[in-house]
Design a protein around this motif. Structure first.
Motif, mmCIF file in Angstrom:
data_model
loop_
_atom_site.group_PDB
_atom_site.id
_atom_site.type_symbol
_atom_site.label_atom_id
_atom_site.label_comp_id
_atom_site.label_asym_id
_atom_site.label_seq_id
_atom_site.Cartn_x
_atom_site.Cartn_y
_atom_site.Cartn_z
ATOM 1 N N SER A 187 0.837 -1.200 0.000
ATOM 2 C CA SER A 187 0.000 0.000 0.000
ATOM 3 C C SER A 187 0.869 1.246 0.000
ATOM 4 C CB SER A 187 -0.931 0.007 1.219
ATOM 5 O OG SER A 187 -0.180 0.016 2.414
ATOM 6 N N ALA A 188 0.308 2.334 -0.566
ATOM 7 C CA ALA A 188 1.003 3.619 -0.625
ATOM 8 C C ALA A 188 0.013 4.732 -0.302
ATOM 9 C CB ALA A 188 1.619 3.838 -2.004
ATOM 10 N N VAL A 189 0.555 5.908 0.052
ATOM 11 C CA VAL A 189 -0.269 7.056 0.408
ATOM 12 C C VAL A 189 -0.251 8.051 -0.749
ATOM 13 C CG1 VAL A 189 -0.580 8.954 2.035
ATOM 14 C CG2 VAL A 189 0.253 6.738 2.850
ATOM 15 N N ILE A 190 -1.462 8.498 -1.153
ATOM 16 C CA ILE A 190 -1.551 9.497 -2.234
ATOM 17 C C ILE A 190 -2.196 10.768 -1.688
ATOM 18 C CG2 ILE A 190 -1.731 7.681 -3.984
ATOM 19 C CD1 ILE A 190 -4.729 8.383 -4.221
ATOM 20 N N ASP A 191 -1.874 11.896 -2.308
ATOM 21 C CA ASP A 191 -2.463 13.192 -1.963
ATOM 22 C C ASP A 191 -3.502 13.555 -3.014
ATOM 23 O OD1 ASP A 191 -0.771 13.585 0.257
ATOM 24 O OD2 ASP A 191 0.844 14.253 -1.066
ATOM 25 N N TRP A 192 -4.601 14.163 -2.542
ATOM 26 C CA TRP A 192 -5.604 14.671 -3.476
ATOM 27 C C TRP A 192 -6.005 16.068 -3.045
ATOM 28 C CZ3 TRP A 192 -10.211 15.959 -1.209
ATOM 29 C CH2 TRP A 192 -10.519 15.347 0.009
ATOM 30 N N ALA A 193 -6.524 16.855 -3.967
ATOM 31 C CA ALA A 193 -6.959 18.227 -3.680
ATOM 32 C C ALA A 193 -8.055 18.605 -4.668
ATOM 33 C CB ALA A 193 -5.787 19.196 -3.765
ATOM 34 N N ILE A 194 -8.753 19.719 -4.344
ATOM 35 C CA ILE A 194 -9.845 20.205 -5.203
ATOM 36 C C ILE A 194 -9.262 21.190 -6.226
ATOM 37 C CG2 ILE A 194 -12.094 21.315 -5.273
ATOM 38 C CD1 ILE A 194 -12.042 18.717 -3.675
ATOM 39 N N GLY A 195 -9.442 20.853 -7.495
ATOM 40 C CA GLY A 195 -9.046 21.770 -8.575
ATOM 41 C C GLY A 195 -7.558 22.053 -8.628
ATOM 42 N N ASN A 196 -7.226 23.158 -9.354
ATOM 43 C CA ASN A 196 -5.826 23.561 -9.525
ATOM 44 C C ASN A 196 -5.591 24.986 -9.070
ATOM 45 O OD1 ASN A 196 -4.909 21.114 -10.741
ATOM 46 N ND2 ASN A 196 -5.957 21.716 -12.640
ATOM 47 N N THR A 197 -6.542 25.524 -8.259
ATOM 48 C CA THR A 197 -6.436 26.926 -7.861
ATOM 49 C C THR A 197 -6.252 27.031 -6.354
ATOM 50 O OG1 THR A 197 -8.825 27.126 -7.545
ATOM 51 C CG2 THR A 197 -7.970 27.599 -9.747
ATOM 52 N N THR A 198 -5.946 28.242 -5.932
ATOM 53 C CA THR A 198 -5.807 28.492 -4.501
ATOM 54 C C THR A 198 -7.173 28.779 -3.895
ATOM 55 O OG1 THR A 198 -5.490 30.852 -4.805
ATOM 56 C CG2 THR A 198 -3.514 29.452 -4.904
ATOM 57 N N CYS A 199 -7.199 28.884 -2.578
ATOM 58 C CA CYS A 199 -8.450 29.173 -1.876
ATOM 59 C C CYS A 199 -8.999 30.539 -2.273
ATOM 60 C CB CYS A 199 -8.222 29.127 -0.359
ATOM 61 S SG CYS A 199 -8.022 27.454 0.303
ATOM 62 N N ASN A 200 -8.112 31.525 -2.341
ATOM 63 C CA ASN A 200 -8.566 32.880 -2.664
ATOM 64 C C ASN A 200 -9.261 32.922 -4.016
ATOM 65 O OD1 ASN A 200 -7.607 33.897 -0.264
ATOM 66 N ND2 ASN A 200 -5.600 34.422 -1.104
ATOM 67 N N THR A 201 -8.690 32.219 -4.984
ATOM 68 C CA THR A 201 -9.287 32.202 -6.323
ATOM 69 C C THR A 201 -10.593 31.430 -6.320
ATOM 70 O OG1 THR A 201 -7.068 32.305 -7.293
ATOM 71 C CG2 THR A 201 -8.877 31.593 -8.728
#
Length: 725
Positions: free
Chosen positions: A226-240
């Motif tokens: 098993s391995a750990v992956i990172d995920w995030a919403i979209g490609n923008t910053t919070c401010n944008t």
């Protein structure tokens, strides 16, 4: 009516809100697959995820297989950290000795919109002649890495972390979303395949521990890690992202936004005091901090608030300075209250003590009356020369240090005997266990009779305590222990001559004969045994313990008693009829004679059933004329077999199954006296000092004192006796 409808609608609205808050996925969408929870923005099926990036597949809701995306499976998903654990295959290179060639099983994983976490993952290569290349890529760049693992013999391997021998490891670049493994064909297992048939390369979570079995077996072949992956919403910053509220993913009003630390995009989390799914409208719910027992320190009371909590102090307490979780006493108020309470308690305790003392006094008076205390008290007051004392419970407690176990000098079937000091005199205090109702009513009268028992070979009863449920008896203290102790106890090896044994037997028989024929009314002892025959410093026998004794019955109805006594000594007739007679004491005394002759226990629980009883073995030995085998070695070599057999015949008569055919204790005493005198005509034997003095008179200075503490006649003493001088 309208108000009632509004209340019902409000209740339904609250219920729906709570139902939604309990969900982690969109309404109507599966919230798990294969036992793995699927929180939004992830989802299974159309319109169940935030976007296609987070859309997962599931074989079946009821299937045990976890959800997957492309070529990798999701083992769990974390909303707060923006991470997930995924299933990773293991690449292998195995040498086929049949074809003399290597067989490869390579793999590659492309996460596309997700990234491998560079802090929590590592590349691991296992093998004894292995070089594995690793190709890393992010959305813009490619990298090449790898490591070499080698070992030339099995003994060089050891369990633990990867150090290059049998196992090596390296890190991965930040932002990696593509990995591919390749083995260098110039490195293979052809020379080490006999103990290392395969080599492996894998991406796995940090903290991997190497085991030598990975080298020597194929247990990693076709396995996954098993391995750990990172995920995030979209490609923008919070401010944008916040400028476009319709596409903004942090939907809960109790959520906030933070930029992803592993690359482009942002994450949503519930604000402090709330928990749940920030990507849903009602996803973040208030945390009940009061459910945590440590939220407020005792005695503060916890009150839950939206997103927070507070601690309140009870009456008499104040908030502690600079610490809102703890309370401190209001000393002024507490001192005043405690003073009043103490005064009330003191008064209450005083009333309680007085009340309890009255109750205790009534109970003690009740016991005193039940045990015939008035009869004894009147006798003591009317007869100044009456040598008997009624002691209080407190006096006996002080005498024995509150019946401290260190003062116990004996245990019996009837109770426990303590050593104590009363009026500067050492005494023995017997704390009885039970007393039957008949003896309870007659106890005072019987004490009057026992107090008159006056014989040099009977332990003197000095007094009693009657203000307890079971009366306690006070005896004179005999310092040299019991006959049982000297025969069977720690002093078992101490030499006791036949003369001394005969003197002990004769003295004991005289005491019992006195009880049967001279006491008024006659007394049956009821528990004659070697542990109830005490020896003073001169080895003079004194019969003790009248716990099972009864006065001679005046009518037939009084004959039946509760069977008491000690196993091995009990009269068979007494056991069958429950009628204690003077012949019951004769039987028990016969067993004591056997102990003096054999120094063997009356019951041997290690022997077979037919040979456990000493009396049974003795009667069999007398019948078979094998008595000498039972005798104590210390006496059977004294050339006194004629004397010994005389005692054995007497013991046999005492042990007759029919009481009427047994001799009386007076007859037993007279016979033992005859045997003792017969023994005195045998020279070279040991004598007690009193016996020697009576025989020698002025010639006592010719005695020789032996290390045993007894006296033997020297040649001059023997000559004096023989010539009558």
């Amino acid at each position: 009516m309208r108000a009632m409808i509004l209340i019902i609608q409000l209740f339904l609205l609250i219920s729906v809100s709570k139902t939604k808050a309990a969900n982690i996925s969109l309404p109507g969408c599966p919230d798990s697959c294969g036992g793995v929870p699927i929180p939004y923005p992830f989802g299974i099926g159309p319109n169940c995820s935030l976007s296609e990036t987070f859309e997962l597949s599931c074989k079946s809701i009821n299937d045990t297989s976890p959800p997957y995306r492309h070529d990798y499976k999701f083992l769990n998903i974390s909303l707060s950290s923006g991470q997930a654990r995924v299933d990773m295959p293991i690449s292998s290179q195995c040498y086929n000795s049949t074809t003399n060639s290597d067989e490869y099983n390579d793999w590659e994983v492309n996460l596309r919109h997700f990234r491998f976490n560079h802090d929590k993952n590592q590349i691991v290569v296992i093998g004894c002649d292995t070089l594995a290349y690793t190709k890393f890529s992010d959305n813009n760049n490619s990298y090449l890495g790898g490591c070499v693992s080698g070992c030339n013999r099995l003994e060089s391997l050891s369990n633990g972390s990867c150090s290059g021998i049998g196992c090596c490891q390296t890190s991965i670049p930040k932002g990696t979303n593509y990995i591919r493994f390749r083995f260098d064909k110039n490195f293979n297992n052809s020379e080490v395949y006999n103990f290392s048939p395969c080599s492996y390369a894998m991406l796995t979570e940090d903290g991997f521990m190497f085991n030598t079995s990975y080298i020597t077996t194929d247990q990693l072949l076709h396995q996954n890690t098993s391995a750990v992956i990172d995920w995030a919403i979209g490609n923008t910053t919070c401010n944008t992202a916040q400028t476009n509220q319709s596409a903004y993913a942090c939907r809960s009003k109790y959520s906030n936004c933070s930029d992803s630390s592993s690359g482009p995009g942002y994450l949503c989390n519930c604000i402090d005091g709330y928990q749940g799914n920030p990507y849903l409208d009602e996803g973040c719910q208030d945390i009940d901090e009061c459910a945590n027992q440590n939220a407020c320190s005792e005695p503060a009371k916890c009150h839950n608030l939206p997103g927070s909590y507070k601690c309140s102090c009870p009456f008499g307490w104040n908030k502690k300075h600079n610490n809102l979780r703890e309370c401190e006493l209001n000393l002024t108020l507490v001192i005043g209250i405690c003073g009043g309470i103490f005064a009330l308690l003191f008064l209450g305790v005083g009333i309680y003590v007085v009340h309890e003392r009255r109750i205790l006094s009534k109970v003690e008076e009740k016991y005193f009356q039940e045990h015939g205390g008035r009869i004894l008290l009147e006798k003591i007051q009317s007869d100044q020369g009456f040598g008997f004392t009624i002691f209080t419970k407190q006096q006996l407690e002080q005498a024995t240090n509150n019946f401290d176990s260190a003062n116990i000098i004996g245990h019996g079937g009837q109770g426990t005997v303590y050593k104590g000091t009363l009026r500067d005199q050492i005494v023995a205090i017997k704390k009885c266990k039970i007393v039957d109702e008949r003896k309870k009513k007659e106890f005072g009268k019987e004490m009057l009779i026992l107090s008159k028992v006056n014989h040099k070979n009977i332990v003197k009863v000095l007094g009693c305590c009657l203000e307890v449920e079971v009366p306690m008896l006070v005896y004179e203290f005999i310092p040299n222990g019991t006959l049982f102790h000297h025969i069977h106890g720690k002093n078992q090896g101490t030499y006791i001559s036949l003369s001394i044994r005969l003197r002990i037997a004769h003295a004991s028989a005289e005491a019992l004969a006195y009880l049967h024929f001279s006491a008024s009314p006659p007394i049956f002892h009821g528990d004659v045994k070697s542990s109830n025959i005490l020896l003073d410093q001169n080895y003079t026998a004194k019969v003790s313990d009248f716990g099972a004794s009864i006065l001679s019955p005046t009518n037939e109805a009084q004959f039946v008693t509760l069977v008491q006594g000690t196993c091995g000594y009990l009269d068979p007739e007494y056991i069958q009829s429950s009628q204690l007679t003077d012949k019951s004491d004769v039987y028990s005394f016969g067993v004591v004679l056997l102990e003096l002759l054999t120094s063997k226990p009356v019951i041997n629980f290690n022997a077979q059933e037919e040979g456990r009883s000493l009396s049974t073995r003795f009667l069999f030995a007398m019948k078979e004329k094998t008595m000498q085998g039972l005798l104590d070695d210390n006496i059977k070599h004294e050339n006194d077999m004629e004397i010994i057999m005389e005692v054995a015949k007497l013991a046999k008569e005492c042990l007759n199954m029919k009481g009427e055919e047994r001799p009386t204790m007076k007859e037993v005493s007279e016979e033992l006296d005859r045997i003792r005198k017969l023994k005195q005509h045998f020279w070279g034997q040991e004598y007690h000092p009193e016996e020697v003095e009576s025989l020698l008179g002025e010639a006592s200075h010719d005695l020789e004192i032996e290390h045993t503490g007894y006296f033997s006649l020297n040649s001059r003493a023997e000559e004096s006796i023989a010539t009558g001088r």
